[in-house]
Motif scaffolding. Structure first.
Motif, PDB file in Angstrom:
ATOM      1  N   MET A   1      14.137 -14.622 -21.050  1.00 33.35           N
ATOM      2  CA  MET A   1      13.101 -13.675 -20.055  1.00 33.35           C
ATOM      3  C   MET A   1      12.538 -15.008 -19.676  1.00 33.35           C
ATOM      4  SD  MET A   1      13.379 -11.542 -17.770  1.00 33.35           S
ATOM      5  CE  MET A   1      15.410 -11.696 -18.100  1.00 33.35           C
TER       6      MET A   1
ATOM      7  N   ILE B   1      14.087 -18.291 -18.607  1.00 37.04           N
ATOM      8  CA  ILE B   1      14.526 -17.789 -16.883  1.00 37.04           C
ATOM      9  C   ILE B   1      13.405 -17.824 -15.798  1.00 37.04           C
ATOM     10  CG2 ILE B   1      14.873 -15.718 -15.093  1.00 37.04           C
ATOM     11  CD1 ILE B   1      16.940 -14.888 -16.804  1.00 37.04           C
ATOM     12  N   GLN B   2      11.741 -17.430 -16.883  1.00 32.40           N
ATOM     13  CA  GLN B   2      10.693 -17.811 -15.936  1.00 32.40           C
ATOM     14  C   GLN B   2      10.472 -19.642 -15.601  1.00 32.40           C
ATOM     15  OE1 GLN B   2       7.324 -16.056 -18.293  1.00 32.40           O
ATOM     16  NE2 GLN B   2       5.756 -17.356 -16.489  1.00 32.40           N
TER      17      GLN B   2
ATOM     18  N   PHE C   1       8.107 -12.501  -9.869  1.00 29.57           N
ATOM     19  CA  PHE C   1       9.367 -12.846 -10.603  1.00 29.57           C
ATOM     20  C   PHE C   1       8.811 -11.472 -12.294  1.00 29.57           C
ATOM     21  CE2 PHE C   1       9.913 -13.595 -15.823  1.00 29.57           C
ATOM     22  CZ  PHE C   1      10.949 -13.429 -15.847  1.00 29.57           C
TER      23      PHE C   1
ATOM     24  N   LEU D   1      11.284  -8.299 -11.075  1.00 30.56           N
ATOM     25  CA  LEU D   1      12.380  -8.571 -11.421  1.00 30.56           C
ATOM     26  C   LEU D   1      12.725  -8.122 -12.494  1.00 30.56           C
ATOM     27  CD1 LEU D   1      14.731 -11.080 -10.196  1.00 30.56           C
ATOM     28  CD2 LEU D   1      13.769 -11.798 -12.629  1.00 30.56           C
ATOM     29  N   ILE D   2      11.838  -8.760 -13.578  1.00 27.67           N
ATOM     30  CA  ILE D   2      12.263  -8.183 -14.989  1.00 27.67           C
ATOM     31  C   ILE D   2      11.859  -6.566 -14.873  1.00 27.67           C
ATOM     32  CG2 ILE D   2      10.593  -7.437 -16.921  1.00 27.67           C
ATOM     33  CD1 ILE D   2       9.871 -10.635 -16.674  1.00 27.67           C
TER      34      ILE D   2
ATOM     35  N   ALA E   1      15.850  -5.518 -13.367  1.00 24.45           N
ATOM     36  CA  ALA E   1      16.635  -5.763 -14.228  1.00 24.45           C
ATOM     37  C   ALA E   1      16.592  -4.603 -15.566  1.00 24.45           C
ATOM     38  CB  ALA E   1      16.461  -7.068 -14.745  1.00 24.45           C
TER      39      ALA E   1
ATOM     40  N   SER F   1      18.992 -10.018 -14.371  1.00 28.62           N
ATOM     41  CA  SER F   1      18.258 -11.581 -13.454  1.00 28.62           C
ATOM     42  C   SER F   1      18.922 -12.083 -12.641  1.00 28.62           C
ATOM     43  CB  SER F   1      17.000 -11.815 -14.476  1.00 28.62           C
ATOM     44  OG  SER F   1      16.329 -10.963 -15.188  1.00 28.62           O
TER      45      SER F   1
END
Length: 187
Positions: A25, A28-29, A44, A47-48, A51, A62
């Motif tokens: 995570m 990805i961020q 975001f 999105l988490i 996901a 993600s």
């Protein structure tokens, strides 16, 4: 150009996210929010949430969702391939070297040492699932009213069927799921 950026960003995430999806995570961020500004921090966080709720690995989910957001279905495919490809390459290399050198004593020793750890991890996961299904989110309790007796009966019946008749476990899981679903719909 966007496809190449998506692929390369998620390839890096897939390569360096050791420790599972939640370890990915921050990576990805960094790629999606901070570096490329494809999503805002609020997007975001949404999105988490999505996901986590969707079946499957969180990092791959993600990647798919970011790809769709940025570039539609082709972007989702490219980002997902980028996220999965490092693992495929690494596992293929390990398999190649394993089959090439599996007769070496040191390899057998390492694998022999890993077996108890793997069994312990699988047992731990199984006990966590069993505890969750019988006692729910609060975990183990000595209070008998906290026990989900439907789950206990379904588990015991499935175990009995597996032990006595030795059918394909997939069919037992499917049958237990259908019976459980019907029971929970009725109650």
């Amino acid at each position: 150009m966007i496809y190449l950026q998506l692929f390369w960003s998620f390839f890096q995430i897939g390569l360096f996210s050791i420790g599972g999806g939640y370890a990915a995570m921050p990576l990805i961020q960094n790629q999606v929010v901070d570096l490329h500004h494809w999503l805002t921090l609020t997007e975001f966080l949404d999105l988490i949430t999505i996901a986590e709720m969707t079946p499957g690995p969180i990092a791959i989910n993600s990647a798919t969702f970011v790809g769709i957001q940025i570039s539609g279905i082709p972007g989702a495919i490219i980002a997902t391939i980028g996220c999965v490809l490092p693992s495929c390459i690494i596992v293929s290399l390990i398999a190649f070297f394993y089959f090439k050198y599996k007769e070496l004593t040191i390899i057998q020793g390492v694998l022999g040492g890993l077996r108890p750890a793997v069994i312990a991890l699988i047992t731990s996961a199984g006990l966590s699932i069993l505890t969750l299904s019988i006692w729910g989110q609060n975990g183990f309790s000595w209070n008998i009213s906290d026990i989900n007796f439907i789950s206990v009966i379904l588990f015991s019946t499935a175990l009995w069927v597996l032990y006595n008749f030795k059918p394909n476990p997939i069919f037992v899981m499917l049958g237990t799921g259908v019976v459980g679903g019907v029971i929970y719909l009725i109650t």
